[in-house]
Design a protein around this motif. Structure first.
Motif, short mmCIF file in Angstrom:
data_model
loop_
_atom_site.label_atom_id
_atom_site.label_comp_id
_atom_site.label_asym_id
_atom_site.label_seq_id
_atom_site.Cartn_x
_atom_site.Cartn_y
_atom_site.Cartn_z
N MET A 1 -16.24 16.58 28.25
CA MET A 1 -17.29 16.73 29.24
C MET A 1 -16.83 17.76 30.27
O MET A 1 -15.71 17.69 30.78
CB MET A 1 -17.58 15.38 29.91
CG MET A 1 -18.52 15.47 31.06
SD MET A 1 -19.08 13.89 31.74
CE MET A 1 -17.62 13.28 32.52
N SER A 2 -17.68 18.72 30.57
CA SER A 2 -17.34 19.71 31.59
C SER A 2 -17.56 19.12 32.98
O SER A 2 -18.21 18.08 33.14
CB SER A 2 -18.19 20.96 31.41
OG SER A 2 -19.54 20.68 31.66
N SER A 3 -17.03 19.79 33.98
CA SER A 3 -17.20 19.30 35.35
C SER A 3 -17.48 20.47 36.28
O SER A 3 -17.25 21.63 35.94
CB SER A 3 -15.95 18.55 35.80
OG SER A 3 -14.84 19.42 35.82
N LYS A 4 -17.99 20.13 37.45
CA LYS A 4 -18.30 21.10 38.50
C LYS A 4 -17.62 20.62 39.78
O LYS A 4 -17.54 19.42 40.04
CB LYS A 4 -19.81 21.20 38.76
CG LYS A 4 -20.63 21.60 37.57
CD LYS A 4 -20.64 23.08 37.43
CE LYS A 4 -21.57 23.46 36.28
NZ LYS A 4 -21.56 24.85 36.01
N SER A 5 -17.18 21.54 40.57
CA SER A 5 -16.62 21.21 41.88
C SER A 5 -17.70 21.43 42.94
O SER A 5 -18.45 22.41 42.87
CB SER A 5 -15.43 22.10 42.21
OG SER A 5 -14.38 21.85 41.31
N ILE A 6 -17.79 20.50 43.89
CA ILE A 6 -18.75 20.63 44.99
C ILE A 6 -18.04 20.34 46.29
O ILE A 6 -17.03 19.64 46.33
CB ILE A 6 -19.96 19.69 44.83
CG1 ILE A 6 -19.53 18.21 44.83
CG2 ILE A 6 -20.75 20.01 43.57
CD1 ILE A 6 -20.68 17.23 44.91
N ASN A 7 -18.56 20.88 47.37
CA ASN A 7 -18.06 20.59 48.71
C ASN A 7 -19.08 19.70 49.40
O ASN A 7 -20.27 20.00 49.40
CB ASN A 7 -17.87 21.88 49.52
CG ASN A 7 -16.75 22.72 48.97
OD1 ASN A 7 -15.70 22.21 48.63
ND2 ASN A 7 -16.97 24.02 48.89
N ILE A 8 -18.61 18.60 49.97
CA ILE A 8 -19.48 17.71 50.73
C ILE A 8 -18.82 17.39 52.06
O ILE A 8 -17.59 17.49 52.20
CB ILE A 8 -19.82 16.41 49.96
CG1 ILE A 8 -18.56 15.62 49.60
CG2 ILE A 8 -20.63 16.72 48.71
CD1 ILE A 8 -18.83 14.27 48.95
N SER A 9 -19.61 17.02 53.03
CA SER A 9 -19.07 16.68 54.34
C SER A 9 -18.31 15.37 54.26
O SER A 9 -18.44 14.59 53.30
CB SER A 9 -20.20 16.56 55.36
OG SER A 9 -20.99 15.41 55.08
N GLU A 10 -17.52 15.12 55.28
CA GLU A 10 -16.78 13.86 55.37
C GLU A 10 -17.74 12.67 55.38
O GLU A 10 -17.50 11.66 54.71
CB GLU A 10 -15.91 13.85 56.63
CG GLU A 10 -14.97 12.68 56.73
CD GLU A 10 -13.82 12.72 55.72
OE1 GLU A 10 -13.32 11.64 55.36
OE2 GLU A 10 -13.44 13.82 55.28
N GLU A 11 -18.84 12.82 56.11
CA GLU A 11 -19.84 11.74 56.16
C GLU A 11 -20.43 11.48 54.78
O GLU A 11 -20.57 10.32 54.36
CB GLU A 11 -20.96 12.07 57.14
CG GLU A 11 -22.01 10.99 57.23
CD GLU A 11 -23.16 11.34 58.16
OE1 GLU A 11 -24.06 10.48 58.28
OE2 GLU A 11 -23.18 12.42 58.75
N ALA A 12 -20.77 12.54 54.05
CA ALA A 12 -21.33 12.38 52.70
C ALA A 12 -20.30 11.72 51.78
O ALA A 12 -20.64 10.85 50.96
CB ALA A 12 -21.77 13.73 52.14
#
Length: 69
Positions: A1-12
C-alpha cells in the motif's frame, strides 16, 4: 500500500489522536473508520428505508420542538 505525507496542525493532530481506540490503531485506520465515503444524495437515499406517516410526523414534531427550544 502506498502512502502520502500530510502536514496538520497540533490541534488537528490531537483531535485525530483522540479518536484512536488503542495505541495499535493507525491514523489511517481512524480516518477510514470515522470518515464516510463521499456519496451523492441519490446514493444515500437508496440506503434509507421508507418510514410510515406516523413516524414522519413524530420526527417533524421533534425537529420543530428542537428549533423552538
Amino acid at each position: 500500500m502506498s502512502s502520502k505525507s500530510i502536514n496538520i496542525s497540533e490541534e488537528a493532530y490531537e483531535r485525530l489522536n483522540s479518536w484512536k481506540k488503542s495505541n495499535d490503531e493507525s491514523f489511517t485506520d481512524v480516518i477510514i473508520r470515522v470518515l464516510p465515503q463521499k456519496r451523492n444524495l441519490s446514493e444515500i437515499l437508496e440506503c434509507l428505508e421508507p418510514i410510515d406517516e406516523e413516524t414522519a410526523e413524530e420526527m417533524k414534531k421533534a425537529i420543530d420542538d428542537e428549533d423552538s427550544a
